[in-house]
Design a protein around this motif. Structure first.
Motif, mmCIF file in Angstrom:
data_model
loop_
_atom_site.group_PDB
_atom_site.id
_atom_site.type_symbol
_atom_site.label_atom_id
_atom_site.label_comp_id
_atom_site.label_asym_id
_atom_site.label_seq_id
_atom_site.Cartn_x
_atom_site.Cartn_y
_atom_site.Cartn_z
ATOM 1 N N VAL A 1 0.846 -1.182 0.000
ATOM 2 C CA VAL A 1 0.000 0.000 0.000
ATOM 3 C C VAL A 1 0.884 1.235 0.000
ATOM 4 O O VAL A 1 1.806 1.348 0.797
ATOM 5 C CB VAL A 1 -0.924 0.013 1.237
ATOM 6 N N ARG A 2 0.613 2.169 -0.902
ATOM 7 C CA ARG A 2 1.439 3.360 -1.009
ATOM 8 C C ARG A 2 1.273 4.265 0.208
ATOM 9 O O ARG A 2 0.166 4.479 0.693
ATOM 10 C CB ARG A 2 1.069 4.160 -2.268
ATOM 11 N N THR A 3 2.402 4.806 0.678
ATOM 12 C CA THR A 3 2.346 5.717 1.819
ATOM 13 C C THR A 3 1.503 6.941 1.503
ATOM 14 O O THR A 3 0.737 7.410 2.323
ATOM 15 C CB THR A 3 3.769 6.162 2.214
ATOM 16 N N SER A 4 1.602 7.479 0.280
ATOM 17 C CA SER A 4 0.834 8.669 -0.068
ATOM 18 C C SER A 4 -0.651 8.403 0.013
ATOM 19 O O SER A 4 -1.434 9.252 0.417
ATOM 20 C CB SER A 4 1.207 9.150 -1.474
ATOM 21 N N SER A 5 -1.079 7.185 -0.354
ATOM 22 C CA SER A 5 -2.491 6.828 -0.250
ATOM 23 C C SER A 5 -2.934 6.816 1.201
ATOM 24 O O SER A 5 -4.013 7.261 1.543
ATOM 25 C CB SER A 5 -2.741 5.458 -0.883
ATOM 26 N N GLN A 6 -2.070 6.332 2.094
ATOM 27 C CA GLN A 6 -2.415 6.286 3.505
ATOM 28 C C GLN A 6 -2.617 7.694 4.053
ATOM 29 O O GLN A 6 -3.587 7.962 4.752
ATOM 30 C CB GLN A 6 -1.308 5.583 4.274
ATOM 31 N N ALA A 7 -1.715 8.598 3.725
ATOM 32 C CA ALA A 7 -1.822 9.942 4.258
ATOM 33 C C ALA A 7 -3.099 10.618 3.776
ATOM 34 O O ALA A 7 -3.776 11.303 4.526
ATOM 35 C CB ALA A 7 -0.602 10.772 3.835
ATOM 36 N N GLN A 8 -3.477 10.411 2.515
ATOM 37 C CA GLN A 8 -4.662 11.036 1.960
ATOM 38 C C GLN A 8 -5.931 10.475 2.598
ATOM 39 O O GLN A 8 -6.862 11.209 2.906
ATOM 40 C CB GLN A 8 -4.698 10.818 0.446
ATOM 41 N N THR A 9 -5.962 9.183 2.841
ATOM 42 C CA THR A 9 -7.159 8.541 3.367
ATOM 43 C C THR A 9 -7.488 9.016 4.772
ATOM 44 O O THR A 9 -8.636 8.986 5.183
ATOM 45 C CB THR A 9 -6.984 7.011 3.360
ATOM 46 N N LEU A 10 -6.517 9.477 5.518
ATOM 47 C CA LEU A 10 -6.746 9.850 6.901
ATOM 48 C C LEU A 10 -7.315 11.252 7.061
ATOM 49 O O LEU A 10 -7.407 11.764 8.160
ATOM 50 C CB LEU A 10 -5.450 9.710 7.702
ATOM 51 N N GLU A 11 -7.727 11.869 5.965
ATOM 52 C CA GLU A 11 -8.444 13.133 6.050
ATOM 53 C C GLU A 11 -9.876 12.875 6.523
ATOM 54 O O GLU A 11 -10.455 11.840 6.212
ATOM 55 C CB GLU A 11 -8.468 13.832 4.686
ATOM 56 N N PRO A 12 -10.491 13.813 7.284
ATOM 57 C CA PRO A 12 -11.893 13.635 7.675
ATOM 58 C C PRO A 12 -12.794 13.538 6.438
ATOM 59 O O PRO A 12 -12.517 14.139 5.406
ATOM 60 C CB PRO A 12 -12.204 14.905 8.481
ATOM 61 N N MET A 13 -13.871 12.754 6.553
ATOM 62 C CA MET A 13 -14.803 12.629 5.436
ATOM 63 C C MET A 13 -15.537 13.954 5.210
ATOM 64 O O MET A 13 -15.946 14.616 6.162
ATOM 65 C CB MET A 13 -15.830 11.539 5.722
ATOM 66 N N GLU A 14 -15.709 14.302 3.939
ATOM 67 C CA GLU A 14 -16.460 15.508 3.596
ATOM 68 C C GLU A 14 -17.921 15.124 3.402
ATOM 69 O O GLU A 14 -18.249 14.208 2.663
ATOM 70 C CB GLU A 14 -15.904 16.132 2.317
ATOM 71 N N THR A 15 -18.817 15.819 4.093
ATOM 72 C CA THR A 15 -20.246 15.542 3.985
ATOM 73 C C THR A 15 -21.013 16.849 3.836
ATOM 74 O O THR A 15 -20.512 17.924 4.168
ATOM 75 C CB THR A 15 -20.773 14.804 5.234
ATOM 76 N N VAL A 16 -22.248 16.747 3.350
ATOM 77 C CA VAL A 16 -23.106 17.931 3.244
ATOM 78 C C VAL A 16 -23.728 18.193 4.609
ATOM 79 O O VAL A 16 -23.850 17.291 5.439
ATOM 80 C CB VAL A 16 -24.199 17.718 2.193
ATOM 81 N N PRO A 17 -24.148 19.435 4.890
ATOM 82 C CA PRO A 17 -24.683 19.750 6.220
ATOM 83 C C PRO A 17 -26.045 19.143 6.503
ATOM 84 O O PRO A 17 -26.442 19.034 7.655
ATOM 85 C CB PRO A 17 -24.750 21.277 6.216
ATOM 86 N N GLY A 18 -26.792 18.748 5.477
ATOM 87 C CA GLY A 18 -28.123 18.204 5.710
ATOM 88 C C GLY A 18 -29.158 19.311 5.791
ATOM 89 O O GLY A 18 -28.853 20.509 5.703
ATOM 90 N N PRO A 19 -30.448 18.954 5.959
ATOM 91 C CA PRO A 19 -31.503 19.970 6.002
ATOM 92 C C PRO A 19 -31.351 20.883 7.214
ATOM 93 O O PRO A 19 -30.994 20.439 8.307
ATOM 94 C CB PRO A 19 -32.795 19.149 6.086
ATOM 95 N N VAL A 20 -31.601 22.175 7.015
ATOM 96 C CA VAL A 20 -31.547 23.160 8.088
ATOM 97 C C VAL A 20 -32.961 23.685 8.308
ATOM 98 O O VAL A 20 -33.602 24.190 7.391
ATOM 99 C CB VAL A 20 -30.589 24.316 7.741
#
Length: 625
Positions: free
Chosen positions: A565-584
């Motif tokens: 497994v590439r080290t660069s892939s590991q570093a990128q994967t550990l970013e928080p997931m991006e999600t939409v805020p949902g209904p307000v």
């Protein structure tokens, strides 16, 4: 275990590399560098301050070390609250000692390792009252990431904390950007049971990744709630909702991969009892376990029996992959509430669910209530939750919207061409050794609907090209596993094929098969309700159909050799997931769709789960189909 250290002797030993009782320098006294094949780009944020998860950081009166690199990477740098500086000490057994100035109650140590995403450090934590006799408190390897890592140990009185580094996976240097001792937390105990008004919807977990998670719930009155959380039962951290209202999605950040976290919701006078979940494992983690099923959202007796079995400790996965038709019969707001979240509430408080859209969700506004109820990754160019991907350990998961792919979505909601383009890019980009794709309409099925040829012809070549290992679907209310398939036939002997599995047995009324078992089917069953238990362990994937009575009805095994497994892939994967805020919502007015109504009866009849006609396949089936 105890040891005695004399700092002046060890400093002299580092300089002379010849004093008994101190570790010798490596044969080559290179400075703290990595081999050329390992990327050396610094990924820590410039002058970023230390933030310590689950640690009440104590002030350090002074800090000393066994030696340094001679270029200014001295012990004091580990206390300057700057992640761009570091202490570097040569040789296995290099150590750094923090003096707190007075004896205090310690419960752990936080360390931010220099270049922690590129190498794992082998280390020992020890404590001492007098600075001479040290007792081991913790020993392990660091996690492979750049974030501060907190290592908890049993509470003890101590003035000194020693970190001894016995090399790392790249070289024999010790290198620490920042470190602090952790004092005893002064937080109230975690509640053991729910109290106060019952929440209209109890917490459920969404978009759980290696470093973040979302806790979703609903309150009976408008307020701004918060979530207490932390490792184990020490809920020392707090995350607060960003807006007031009735629908709440609170994001927990700064988590560590593959760890067990506890949490409790406090909302408008309601307090939920302690529940735990596990964050996604980091890439390189060999073992992953999840469960999967489709066509379950009836609120009926069959669904209840499947849920009860799935929630048993021996079958509970780290997360659930849902294959569509999550809320019969039309995917309305109330159907989600009464036929998914209520009957599955106990499981979903501790097991995150990653769903896909079924055709029944599309009945109501092309799946809008589904999108309002789930908070999923938005890692496609459209920022759409209709299709997405995520990583868990050594497995890459790709979720598709098969309704969109076969022409059931309007162009403003979902583009079939855009989804296909994204899917190819997503599968091509993943360097993880295992790939699993899931969606609703099955490319291979001998059930009532038969094979969905648009899905097979559009996506089958992509799955084969990019090494997909398993395709999971629902739609037909039965279980069916294909032999390894390639193109429009069983893969020839000696060639690689892909098993396609229909797991439409989660609770909706089972249906008879349309004809005799085809030659490409390995096993099919329309007599049992159940789910699949899937374990990926190193180079072996084992998937078992578990019935609602706890028996194993079918087993699939896939084996392969694991690439690095590439080290660069590991570093990128550990970013928080991006999600939409949902209904307000307007905090002053409850949305009409959330008002309490008489509960719906179970959708247990055949007519409750009947399907509307679907668009014809865009290509003709071969004569052998």
């Amino acid at each position: 275990m105890s040891d005695r250290r004399n700092l002046s002797t060890c400093f002299l030993g580092v300089l002379l590399a010849a004093v008994a009782g101190c570790d010798e320098l490596p044969a080559s006294a290179d400075q703290d560098v990595v081999p050329p094949e390992v990327p050396t780009t610094e990924s820590q944020v410039s002058e970023a301050a230390l933030t310590a998860p689950d640690c009440r950081m104590l002030a350090t009166a002074s800090v000393t070390a066994s030696g340094d690199d001679g270029d200014g990477s001295v012990a004091a740098n580990s206390q300057d609250d700057n992640l761009d500086t570091r202490w570097s000490g040569p040789g296995k057994g290099a150590f750094l000692i923090m003096d707190l100035g007075a004896s205090q109650t310690l419960v752990g140590t936080t360390v931010a390792w220099h270049r922690g995403n590129e190498r794992q450090n082998h280390f020992v934590l020890s404590t001492s009252e007098d600075g001479a006799t040290f007792t081991q408190a913790y020993a392990a390897d660091s996690a492979l990431n750049n974030q501060a890592q907190t290592y908890a140990f049993s509470a003890r009185k101590a003035r000194y904390v020693s970190i001894t580094v016995n090399g790392n996976t790249v070289n024999d240097w010790a290198s620490i950007a920042e470190t602090r001792a952790c004092g005893e937390q002064t937080v109230p105990p975690a509640p053991t049971a729910d109290s106060g008004p019952v929440l209209p919807r109890l917490p459920y977990l969404q978009s759980v990744g290696p470093t973040s998670a979302i806790v979703v719930f609903r309150s009976g009155v408008s307020c701004t709630p918060f979530v207490r959380f932390g490792e184990g039962t020490l809920l020392a951290r707090t995350a607060t909702a960003t807006v007031a209202g009735w629908r709440h999605a609170v994001k927990l950040e700064g988590l560590q991969p593959g760890r067990a976290y506890g949490y409790s919701v406090e909302a408008c006078g309601s307090v939920t009892g302690l529940r735990t979940f596990r964050t996604a494992s980091a890439p390189g983690t060999r073992r992953v376990r999840f469960t999967t099923m489709g066509d379950f959202g009836t609120g009926g007796s069959a669904q209840s029996k499947v849920m009860a079995m799935m929630n048993k400790p021996e079958w509970r996965g780290e997360f659930l992959v849902a294959l569509g038709d999550n809320a019969y019969s039309s995917g309305t707001e109330q159907e989600f509430q009464d036929r998914m979240f209520k009957p599955m509430g106990a499981l979903l408080r501790e097991v995150p669910v990653f769903p896909s859209l079924g055709n029944h969700e599309y009945v109501t506004n092309q799946g809008q209530p589904y999108l309002d109820n789930f908070y999923l990754p938005t890692n496609n160019p459209a920022k759409s939750e209709r299709y997405y991907s995520f990583d868990w350990g050594n497995v890459h998961f790709t979720a598709l919207d098969s309704n969109c792919a076969i022409g059931m979505a309007s162009s403003d909601r979902c583009s079939a061409a855009a989804q296909k383009t994204w899917a190819e890019q997503d599968l091509a980009a993943s360097a993880l050794p295992w790939k699993v794709v899931f969606f609703h309409h099955p490319p291979w099925s001998s059930g009532e609907h038969g094979s969905q040829l648009t899905m097979r012809r559009t996506y089958g070549p992509l799955f084969e090209k990019y090494g997909v290992d398993l395709v999971l679907t629902g739609h037909d209310h039965n279980y069916e596993r294909s032999k390894p398939m390639k193109g429009d036939a069983v893969a020839p002997s000696g060639t690689r094929g892909i098993p396609y599995v229909v797991v439409g047995s989660g609770g909706a009324t089972l249906r008879p098969f349309a004809g005799s078992q085809p030659s490409w089917t390995a096993l099919r069953d329309n007599q049992v309700y159940g789910f699949m238990d899937v374990v990926v362990d190193g180079g072996t994937l084992t998937a078992r159909l578990i019935t609602s009575t706890g028996t194993v009805r079918d087993t699939l095994t896939v084996t392969k050799s694991l690439p690095a497994v590439r080290t660069s892939s590991q570093a990128q994967t550990l970013e928080p997931m991006e999600t939409v805020p949902g209904p307000v919502d307007d905090p002053a007015h409850m949305p009409e769709s959330l008002r309490v109504r008489p509960p719906l009866p179970p959708a247990d009849r055949l007519e409750d789960v009947a399907d509307a006609p679907e668009p014809p396949a865009r290509t003709e089936a071969p004569e052998s189909e």
